[in-house]
Design a protein around this motif. Structure first.
Motif, PDB file in Angstrom:
ATOM      1  N   GLU A  74       6.367 -13.290  13.355  1.00  0.00           N
ATOM      2  CA  GLU A  74       4.962 -13.164  13.752  1.00  0.00           C
ATOM      3  C   GLU A  74       4.479 -11.723  13.580  1.00  0.00           C
ATOM      4  OE1 GLU A  74       4.510 -14.729  17.703  1.00  0.00           O
ATOM      5  OE2 GLU A  74       5.131 -16.727  17.096  1.00  0.00           O
ATOM      6  N   ALA A  75       5.356 -10.752  13.806  1.00  0.00           N
ATOM      7  CA  ALA A  75       4.990  -9.339  13.667  1.00  0.00           C
ATOM      8  C   ALA A  75       4.598  -9.008  12.232  1.00  0.00           C
ATOM      9  CB  ALA A  75       6.132  -8.452  14.126  1.00  0.00           C
ATOM     10  N   LEU A  76       5.135  -9.745  11.277  1.00  0.00           N
ATOM     11  CA  LEU A  76       4.795  -9.511   9.871  1.00  0.00           C
ATOM     12  C   LEU A  76       3.314  -9.716   9.577  1.00  0.00           C
ATOM     13  CD1 LEU A  76       7.799 -11.197   8.044  1.00  0.00           C
ATOM     14  CD2 LEU A  76       7.149  -8.784   7.927  1.00  0.00           C
ATOM     15  N   THR A  77       2.641 -10.486  10.406  1.00  0.00           N
ATOM     16  CA  THR A  77       1.225 -10.787  10.150  1.00  0.00           C
ATOM     17  C   THR A  77       0.283  -9.723  10.702  1.00  0.00           C
ATOM     18  OG1 THR A  77       0.987 -12.085  12.187  1.00  0.00           O
ATOM     19  CG2 THR A  77       1.711 -13.275  10.201  1.00  0.00           C
ATOM     20  N   PHE A  78       0.812  -8.723  11.398  1.00  0.00           N
ATOM     21  CA  PHE A  78      -0.022  -7.690  12.010  1.00  0.00           C
ATOM     22  C   PHE A  78       0.196  -6.335  11.340  1.00  0.00           C
ATOM     23  CE2 PHE A  78       0.914 -10.733  15.467  1.00  0.00           C
ATOM     24  CZ  PHE A  78      -0.375 -11.156  15.722  1.00  0.00           C
ATOM     25  N   LYS A  79      -0.793  -5.466  11.520  1.00  0.00           N
ATOM     26  CA  LYS A  79      -0.672  -4.084  11.058  1.00  0.00           C
ATOM     27  C   LYS A  79      -0.354  -3.207  12.258  1.00  0.00           C
ATOM     28  CE  LYS A  79      -4.116  -4.439   7.390  1.00  0.00           C
ATOM     29  NZ  LYS A  79      -5.408  -3.930   6.910  1.00  0.00           N
ATOM     30  N   PRO A  80       0.508  -2.209  12.066  1.00  0.00           N
ATOM     31  CA  PRO A  80       0.776  -1.289  13.174  1.00  0.00           C
ATOM     32  C   PRO A  80      -0.494  -0.542  13.578  1.00  0.00           C
ATOM     33  CG  PRO A  80       2.354  -0.974  11.392  1.00  0.00           C
ATOM     34  CD  PRO A  80       1.295  -1.897  10.888  1.00  0.00           C
ATOM     35  N   GLU A  81      -0.632  -0.286  14.855  1.00  0.00           N
ATOM     36  CA  GLU A  81      -1.793   0.434  15.369  1.00  0.00           C
ATOM     37  C   GLU A  81      -1.884   1.831  14.744  1.00  0.00           C
ATOM     38  OE1 GLU A  81      -3.758   1.410  19.747  1.00  0.00           O
ATOM     39  OE2 GLU A  81      -1.686   0.755  19.614  1.00  0.00           O
ATOM     40  N   LYS A  82      -0.756   2.382  14.392  1.00  0.00           N
ATOM     41  CA  LYS A  82      -0.696   3.722  13.820  1.00  0.00           C
ATOM     42  C   LYS A  82      -1.313   3.775  12.415  1.00  0.00           C
ATOM     43  CE  LYS A  82       2.579   7.552  13.595  1.00  0.00           C
ATOM     44  NZ  LYS A  82       3.975   7.949  13.840  1.00  0.00           N
ATOM     45  N   ALA A  84      -4.246   3.311  11.532  1.00  0.00           N
ATOM     46  CA  ALA A  84      -5.534   4.010  11.591  1.00  0.00           C
ATOM     47  C   ALA A  84      -5.366   5.525  11.517  1.00  0.00           C
ATOM     48  CB  ALA A  84      -6.263   3.633  12.881  1.00  0.00           C
ATOM     49  N   GLN A  85      -4.191   6.035  11.848  1.00  0.00           N
ATOM     50  CA  GLN A  85      -3.946   7.475  11.815  1.00  0.00           C
ATOM     51  C   GLN A  85      -3.458   7.962  10.448  1.00  0.00           C
ATOM     52  OE1 GLN A  85      -1.195   8.264  14.973  1.00  0.00           O
ATOM     53  NE2 GLN A  85      -2.690   7.817  16.585  1.00  0.00           N
ATOM     54  N   ALA A  87      -3.779   8.449   6.347  1.00  0.00           N
ATOM     55  CA  ALA A  87      -4.863   8.672   5.386  1.00  0.00           C
ATOM     56  C   ALA A  87      -5.252   7.354   4.725  1.00  0.00           C
ATOM     57  CB  ALA A  87      -4.413   9.680   4.335  1.00  0.00           C
ATOM     58  N   GLU A  88      -6.533   7.201   4.468  1.00  0.00           N
ATOM     59  CA  GLU A  88      -7.054   5.921   3.976  1.00  0.00           C
ATOM     60  C   GLU A  88      -6.365   5.443   2.706  1.00  0.00           C
ATOM     61  OE1 GLU A  88     -11.433   4.273   3.025  1.00  0.00           O
ATOM     62  OE2 GLU A  88     -11.273   5.644   4.723  1.00  0.00           O
ATOM     63  N   GLY A  89      -6.049   6.335   1.809  1.00  0.00           N
ATOM     64  CA  GLY A  89      -5.405   5.954   0.559  1.00  0.00           C
ATOM     65  C   GLY A  89      -3.960   5.527   0.723  1.00  0.00           C
ATOM     66  N   GLU A  90      -3.347   5.866   1.839  1.00  0.00           N
ATOM     67  CA  GLU A  90      -1.941   5.557   2.060  1.00  0.00           C
ATOM     68  C   GLU A  90      -1.714   4.426   3.063  1.00  0.00           C
ATOM     69  OE1 GLU A  90       0.382   9.030   2.877  1.00  0.00           O
ATOM     70  OE2 GLU A  90      -0.721  10.224   1.415  1.00  0.00           O
ATOM     71  N   GLN A  91      -2.783   3.878   3.594  1.00  0.00           N
ATOM     72  CA  GLN A  91      -2.646   2.828   4.602  1.00  0.00           C
ATOM     73  C   GLN A  91      -1.979   1.577   4.059  1.00  0.00           C
ATOM     74  OE1 GLN A  91      -6.477   2.156   6.420  1.00  0.00           O
ATOM     75  NE2 GLN A  91      -6.351   4.039   7.638  1.00  0.00           N
ATOM     76  N   GLU A  92      -2.330   1.204   2.850  1.00  0.00           N
ATOM     77  CA  GLU A  92      -1.750  -0.006   2.260  1.00  0.00           C
ATOM     78  C   GLU A  92      -0.228   0.150   2.091  1.00  0.00           C
ATOM     79  OE1 GLU A  92      -2.429  -2.306  -1.856  1.00  0.00           O
ATOM     80  OE2 GLU A  92      -4.274  -1.784  -0.782  1.00  0.00           O
ATOM     81  N   LYS A  93       0.200   1.326   1.618  1.00  0.00           N
ATOM     82  CA  LYS A  93       1.631   1.596   1.465  1.00  0.00           C
ATOM     83  C   LYS A  93       2.320   1.629   2.836  1.00  0.00           C
ATOM     84  CE  LYS A  93       4.922   4.990  -0.366  1.00  0.00           C
ATOM     85  NZ  LYS A  93       5.906   4.681   0.629  1.00  0.00           N
ATOM     86  N   PHE A  94       1.646   2.187   3.845  1.00  0.00           N
ATOM     87  CA  PHE A  94       2.195   2.257   5.193  1.00  0.00           C
ATOM     88  C   PHE A  94       2.463   0.857   5.732  1.00  0.00           C
ATOM     89  CE2 PHE A  94       1.630   2.588   9.839  1.00  0.00           C
ATOM     90  CZ  PHE A  94       2.547   3.576  10.131  1.00  0.00           C
ATOM     91  N   VAL A  95       1.495  -0.037   5.581  1.00  0.00           N
ATOM     92  CA  VAL A  95       1.652  -1.426   6.054  1.00  0.00           C
ATOM     93  C   VAL A  95       2.744  -2.134   5.247  1.00  0.00           C
ATOM     94  CG1 VAL A  95       0.500  -3.666   6.290  1.00  0.00           C
ATOM     95  CG2 VAL A  95      -0.697  -1.574   6.945  1.00  0.00           C
ATOM     96  N   VAL A 141       8.259   6.303  13.178  1.00  0.00           N
ATOM     97  CA  VAL A 141       7.449   6.253  11.970  1.00  0.00           C
ATOM     98  C   VAL A 141       6.230   5.348  12.149  1.00  0.00           C
ATOM     99  CG1 VAL A 141       7.433   5.599   9.515  1.00  0.00           C
ATOM    100  CG2 VAL A 141       9.457   6.704  10.503  1.00  0.00           C
ATOM    101  N   PHE A 142       6.412   4.202  12.786  1.00  0.00           N
ATOM    102  CA  PHE A 142       5.369   3.180  12.827  1.00  0.00           C
ATOM    103  C   PHE A 142       4.700   2.993  14.183  1.00  0.00           C
ATOM    104  CE2 PHE A 142       8.209   1.881   9.357  1.00  0.00           C
ATOM    105  CZ  PHE A 142       7.293   1.889   8.312  1.00  0.00           C
ATOM    106  N   ARG A 143       5.184   3.634  15.200  1.00  0.00           N
ATOM    107  CA  ARG A 143       4.718   3.360  16.556  1.00  0.00           C
ATOM    108  C   ARG A 143       4.012   4.582  17.143  1.00  0.00           C
ATOM    109  NH1 ARG A 143       9.125   2.301  21.232  1.00  0.00           N
ATOM    110  NH2 ARG A 143       7.744   2.518  22.991  1.00  0.00           N
TER     111      ARG A 143
END
Length: 147
Positions: A74-82, A84-85, A87-95, A141-143
């Motif tokens: 189920e966690a796979l379907t969510f994005k980490p709250e972090k 948002a912190q 950079a916009e261009g790196e969010q997709e790679k972060f997720v 890293v993610f929290r």
């Protein structure tokens, strides 16, 4: 005089307990859906850690493994709250990195499940230690750490 002090002491204890329960209920309600899944995974992991070495508790360990797996999927379907912190261009790679990590964790959980089913509790205990090391490595890293 002693009776009044006892009543006052009892009143203070009851008040403290009610405030503690209220605060705990509020903090649980404020958690994101991902945080709720991660909390459930952590509770299951603690239970697994406590009993994985005991072959007589394999059935209970397997129940906790299923709880862990369900919440991880189920966690796979969510994005980490972090996210948002980041950079916009790196969010997709972060997720994507987050999801890759969860998938790798699920592979370890599958190995753990097979080890417990086969009665290889020593191997299972080593896998649990690997999972805990992975948790210590990836959480920062993610929290977002809350006080």
């Amino acid at each position: 005089m002693r009776l009044r002090i006892r009543h006052l002491g009892t009143l203070v204890v009851v008040l403290a307990l009610s405030l503690t329960r209220t605060a705990a209920a509020q903090s649980e309600a404020e958690k994101t859906p991902l945080a709720q899944r991660m909390t459930a995974m952590n509770v299951a992991l603690r239970q697994i850690t406590a009993q994985v070495a005991d072959p007589s508790k394999n059935a209970s360990t397997l129940e906790q493994v299923v709880i862990f797996q369900t919440n991880a999927n189920e966690a796979l379907t969510f994005k980490p709250e972090k996210t948002a912190q980041v950079a916009e261009g790196e969010q997709e790679k972060f997720v994507a990195d987050f999801q890759t990590g969860i998938k790798a964790l699920l592979v370890k959980v599958d190995s753990l499940k097979m080890a417990v089913e086969a009665g290889k509790n020593e191997d299972a205990a080593k896998l649990v230690e690997d999972m805990k090391a992975w948790q210590r490595e990836k959480h920062p890293v993610f929290r977002i750490r809350r006080p």
